[in-house]
Write a protein that holds these residues in place. Structure first.
Motif, mmCIF file in Angstrom:
data_model
loop_
_atom_site.group_PDB
_atom_site.id
_atom_site.type_symbol
_atom_site.label_atom_id
_atom_site.label_comp_id
_atom_site.label_asym_id
_atom_site.label_seq_id
_atom_site.Cartn_x
_atom_site.Cartn_y
_atom_site.Cartn_z
ATOM 1 N N LYS A 78 0.826 -1.210 0.000
ATOM 2 C CA LYS A 78 0.000 0.000 0.000
ATOM 3 C C LYS A 78 0.862 1.262 0.000
ATOM 4 C CE LYS A 78 -3.881 -2.278 2.313
ATOM 5 N NZ LYS A 78 -4.717 -2.344 3.538
ATOM 6 N N ALA A 79 1.944 1.254 0.767
ATOM 7 C CA ALA A 79 2.805 2.438 0.850
ATOM 8 C C ALA A 79 3.459 2.759 -0.496
ATOM 9 C CB ALA A 79 3.880 2.228 1.914
ATOM 10 N N ASN A 80 3.701 1.728 -1.320
ATOM 11 C CA ASN A 80 4.391 1.926 -2.600
ATOM 12 C C ASN A 80 3.460 1.907 -3.805
ATOM 13 O OD1 ASN A 80 7.507 1.929 -2.117
ATOM 14 N ND2 ASN A 80 6.733 0.310 -0.763
ATOM 15 N N GLY A 81 2.164 1.826 -3.581
ATOM 16 C CA GLY A 81 1.215 1.833 -4.690
ATOM 17 C C GLY A 81 1.392 0.671 -5.642
ATOM 18 N N ILE A 82 1.683 -0.510 -5.101
ATOM 19 C CA ILE A 82 1.999 -1.677 -5.915
ATOM 20 C C ILE A 82 0.753 -2.201 -6.623
ATOM 21 C CG2 ILE A 82 2.852 -4.047 -5.853
ATOM 22 C CD1 ILE A 82 4.967 -1.819 -5.337
ATOM 23 N N THR A 83 0.886 -2.479 -7.915
ATOM 24 C CA THR A 83 -0.219 -3.036 -8.686
ATOM 25 C C THR A 83 -0.032 -4.513 -9.014
ATOM 26 O OG1 THR A 83 0.809 -2.378 -10.781
ATOM 27 C CG2 THR A 83 -0.696 -0.798 -9.742
ATOM 28 N N MET A 84 1.176 -5.034 -8.793
ATOM 29 C CA MET A 84 1.471 -6.416 -9.165
ATOM 30 C C MET A 84 2.626 -6.942 -8.319
ATOM 31 S SD MET A 84 2.387 -7.684 -13.055
ATOM 32 C CE MET A 84 1.089 -6.622 -13.698
ATOM 33 N N PHE A 85 2.505 -8.168 -7.809
ATOM 34 C CA PHE A 85 3.646 -8.793 -7.133
ATOM 35 C C PHE A 85 3.635 -10.284 -7.435
ATOM 36 C CE2 PHE A 85 0.417 -9.018 -3.692
ATOM 37 C CZ PHE A 85 0.583 -10.315 -3.205
ATOM 38 N N ASN A 86 4.693 -10.975 -7.001
ATOM 39 C CA ASN A 86 4.763 -12.411 -7.250
ATOM 40 C C ASN A 86 4.912 -13.179 -5.945
ATOM 41 O OD1 ASN A 86 7.455 -11.694 -6.735
ATOM 42 N ND2 ASN A 86 8.302 -13.088 -8.244
ATOM 43 N N ALA A 87 4.573 -14.462 -6.019
ATOM 44 C CA ALA A 87 4.604 -15.313 -4.829
ATOM 45 C C ALA A 87 5.020 -16.712 -5.232
ATOM 46 C CB ALA A 87 3.233 -15.344 -4.158
ATOM 47 N N LEU A 88 5.816 -17.347 -4.397
ATOM 48 C CA LEU A 88 6.236 -18.726 -4.611
ATOM 49 C C LEU A 88 5.939 -19.550 -3.366
ATOM 50 C CD1 LEU A 88 9.754 -18.471 -6.323
ATOM 51 C CD2 LEU A 88 7.579 -19.039 -7.397
ATOM 52 N N GLY A 89 5.838 -20.865 -3.557
ATOM 53 C CA GLY A 89 5.749 -21.788 -2.437
ATOM 54 C C GLY A 89 4.656 -21.454 -1.455
ATOM 55 N N SER A 90 5.044 -21.218 -0.204
ATOM 56 C CA SER A 90 4.081 -21.041 0.876
ATOM 57 C C SER A 90 3.686 -19.589 1.098
ATOM 58 C CB SER A 90 4.657 -21.614 2.175
ATOM 59 O OG SER A 90 5.864 -20.963 2.517
ATOM 60 N N VAL A 91 4.083 -18.661 0.215
ATOM 61 C CA VAL A 91 3.792 -17.239 0.432
ATOM 62 C C VAL A 91 2.294 -16.988 0.521
ATOM 63 C CG1 VAL A 91 3.882 -14.949 -0.625
ATOM 64 C CG2 VAL A 91 5.953 -16.350 -0.509
ATOM 65 N N LEU A 92 1.511 -17.500 -0.437
ATOM 66 C CA LEU A 92 0.065 -17.264 -0.408
ATOM 67 C C LEU A 92 -0.585 -17.870 0.841
ATOM 68 C CD1 LEU A 92 -1.072 -17.681 -4.135
ATOM 69 C CD2 LEU A 92 -0.342 -15.624 -2.921
ATOM 70 N N PRO A 93 -0.310 -19.136 1.196
ATOM 71 C CA PRO A 93 -0.886 -19.675 2.429
ATOM 72 C C PRO A 93 -0.489 -18.887 3.677
ATOM 73 C CG PRO A 93 -0.069 -21.451 1.063
ATOM 74 C CD PRO A 93 0.385 -20.177 0.417
ATOM 75 N N MET A 94 0.744 -18.386 3.715
ATOM 76 C CA MET A 94 1.174 -17.607 4.878
ATOM 77 C C MET A 94 0.421 -16.282 4.970
ATOM 78 S SD MET A 94 5.289 -18.355 4.903
ATOM 79 C CE MET A 94 5.611 -17.473 6.430
ATOM 80 N N LEU A 95 0.132 -15.671 3.824
ATOM 81 C CA LEU A 95 -0.647 -14.429 3.830
ATOM 82 C C LEU A 95 -2.092 -14.706 4.215
ATOM 83 C CD1 LEU A 95 0.766 -12.721 0.612
ATOM 84 C CD2 LEU A 95 1.194 -12.039 2.978
ATOM 85 N N LEU A 96 -2.639 -15.824 3.750
ATOM 86 C CA LEU A 96 -4.003 -16.191 4.130
ATOM 87 C C LEU A 96 -4.119 -16.505 5.614
ATOM 88 C CD1 LEU A 96 -5.449 -18.495 1.299
ATOM 89 C CD2 LEU A 96 -6.356 -16.314 2.103
ATOM 90 N N ALA A 97 -3.029 -16.999 6.197
ATOM 91 C CA ALA A 97 -3.057 -17.369 7.616
ATOM 92 C C ALA A 97 -3.041 -16.158 8.541
ATOM 93 C CB ALA A 97 -1.869 -18.277 7.940
#
Length: 550
Positions: free
Chosen positions: A274-293
């Motif tokens: 949010k601070a950097n106005g990001i419109t796109m990022f990438n994720a590998l492995g357990s990144v998405l589950p860790m964010l969901l947790a």
């Protein structure tokens, strides 16, 4: 924001600028928009004009150290602006970049430097002790360039005269010839040696030409429909292709701004985004589950991100992630040797698929004998390029492995998958990780996807372990942020409701950290050898009745 018609025009313009060399791509971006933000890191930022100028200065400095076109430059640093400067400078003058995992030390580090014959190591003070242990054993001379070094430029790493002296980052420019002119490079010249994870032995050196990298960037832009006004973000390590190619070079190809975080933090990522106005990022492995947790927040959907590239993104993770954070996930598939070769299209995607091949890619599903299989049949995913220069050329100093990876002009990925009637591909498992139980084949990937969809699970590995019946049972090894609150009975029920009976793990073991290779892949061989321990939860234990008989 530009209109749809403008976006289409921009995409055609970007495609027309594709190909060539990494240095040439940076120069073209600088010529078009010298004052546009290019790279932002915690240690500094550069416009496209500054990136181009810095690349030339670093190139001249490295040449002044006596390097010639084709010599290797190792980069052993955390995510910072000098990493990008070193990489761009090496690419500009025809030197070969060797991204080195910052976890490497001892024999891992010695092998990486010895294999690639690195003539220069660009590093930071934190890694000098690890280098001191190995540089004296190198069979070739090496220069060490250290950023932010408090040592004088002539200070040796130690008193041993066989150990190279350290020069500071600022001293590198003093080595440059004022009349330096970068050589003219061919897109087929070598740009990088990527080091594999070494899960089955010592790391291999994957030799990658410039055109492979620039085409990978172009295909990222095409698949994600990236625009010059986008702001891309990665907090993955730059020594990994996911950060260096799939985000950094991808953003440069699009003429967009690239924001690079120092490291991944599940609790901090959305704040940075949010601070950097990001419109796109990438994720590998357990990144998405860790964010969901992470605990849900009222403003989860109030973020600027519109797309995320993720591998893998099983449906059990993809759909709740998209719904919670109001964005679109693009799943794809690739390997160091062949770059990303599939993307799930933005329109008409099939959730659960790794997508369709890119326009430079031909894929096939083959049997053990190399015969093409019909849609729906599981076999090995094999690859060949539709044009030259878009895959690795060979494994460095390992002709046997290079030859063994090919059969009948197809490169063998070692992955199992299948295709459907519409040309979408599906990943099933690594061949060496596939399990067989009660005469049935089991995909560890599918079991892991269900495990990761359980609240609180942040990483998972499914492996085979011997049972009293003489066949393998399934052992689920899991990581969680809150082990005290993990209900294994509920986790078993969760699996039992979502998996065929023969795929449900019998054993569960919780670890604080799953063992990983220096590039972050789970060491399944170590988990298999560990087997069932006193701390393993057994769903068949006395007093515990499984929902279904397995």
């Amino acid at each position: 924001m530009p209109s749809t018609k403008t976006l289409s025009t921009n995409n055609r313009r970007l495609n027309d600028l594709g190909g060539g060399t990494v240095g040439g791509l940076i120069a073209r971006r600088a010529a078009g928009h010298p004052d546009k933000s290019a790279i932002v890191t915690p240690t500094g930022s550069m416009t496209y004009g500054e990136l181009d100028l810095t690349a030339s200065r670093v190139a001249a400095g490295l040449t002044g150290l006596g390097l010639e076109v084709g010599d290797s430059v190792a980069i052993l640093m955390r995510n910072r602006i000098e990493w990008i400067a070193a990489w761009a400078g090496a690419a500009r003058c025809g030197f070969v970049c060797v991204p080195v995992n910052t976890a490497y030390k001892g024999t891992f580090l010695l092998h990486a430097l010895q294999l690639t014959s690195a003539r220069v190591i660009i590093t930071e003070p934190a890694f000098l002790p690890a280098l001191e242990e190995v540089t004296a054993e190198l069979a070739h001379p090496v220069h060490v360039v250290c950023i932010n070094s408090s040592e004088p430029a002539t200070a040796p790493m130690e008193n041993d005269s066989s150990v190279p002296r350290v020069i500071g980052w600022s001293d590198l420019e003093k080595q440059a010839d004022a009349d330096y002119s970068a050589p003219e490079l061919n897109p087929h010249d070598v740009a990088m040696i990527a080091l594999t994870s070494g899960t089955t032995g010592r790391s291999k050196g994957v030799v990658c030409p410039h055109q492979m990298l620039t085409v990978a960037a172009r295909e990222n832009v095409e698949a994600m429909e990236t625009q010059s006004w986008d702001r891309l973000y990665t907090c993955l390590p730059l020594f990994h292709g996911a950060a260096l190619l799939n985000i950094t070079l991808h953003g440069i190809y699009a003429g967009a701004a690239v924001v690079i975080g120092d490291r991944f933090s599940a609790s901090r990522l959305w704040t940075d985004v949010k601070a950097n106005g990001i419109t796109m990022f990438n994720a590998l492995g357990s990144v998405l589950p860790m964010l969901l947790a992470q605990p849900p927040r009222a403003d989860d959907r109030n973020n600027p991100v519109r797309k995320v590239f993720a591998a893998p993104a099983p449906p059990e993770v993809l759909m709740p992630f998209e719904d919670r954070f109001d964005l679109h996930i693009v799943e794809g598939y690739g390997l160091s040797e062949i770059k990303n070769v599939t993307y799930n299209p933005l329109t008409g995607r099939k959730i659960g698929s790794i997508g369709k091949p890119t326009r430079t890619t031909e894929l096939q599903i083959q049997s053990e004998n190399g015969e093409p299989l019909a849609p729906g049949a599981v076999g090995e995913i094999v690859y060949r390029p539709r044009t030259s220069g878009v895959m690795y050329t060979h494994y460095l100093a390992d002709p046997e492995a290079t030859i063994a990876s090919m059969r009948d002009l197809w490169w063998r990925t070692g992955d199992l998958g299948y295709a459907d009637d519409d040309g979408f591909y599906y990943f099933v498992d690594r061949k060496k990780d596939a399990l067989r139980r009660r005469g049935e084949n089991i995909s560890s990937y599918e079991v892991e996807s269900v495990l990761l969809s359980f609240p609180g699970i942040t990483e998972a590995a499914a492996v085979g372990t011997p049972s009293e019946l003489g066949e393998d049972e399934v052992l689920a090894v899991i990581g969680t942020d809150n082990p005290d609150n993990l209900n294994l009975d509920a986790l078993y029920e969760h699996c039992d409701q979502r998996l065929p009976h023969f795929m449900v793990p019998r054993y569960f073991r919780v670890l604080a950290d799953l063992p990983r290779t220096p590039t972050g892949k789970i060491r399944k061989a170590e988990l298999r050898s560990g087997g069932v321990t006193d701390l393993t939860w057994d769903s068949h234990a006395a007093g515990r009745k499984p929902t279904r008989v397995i």
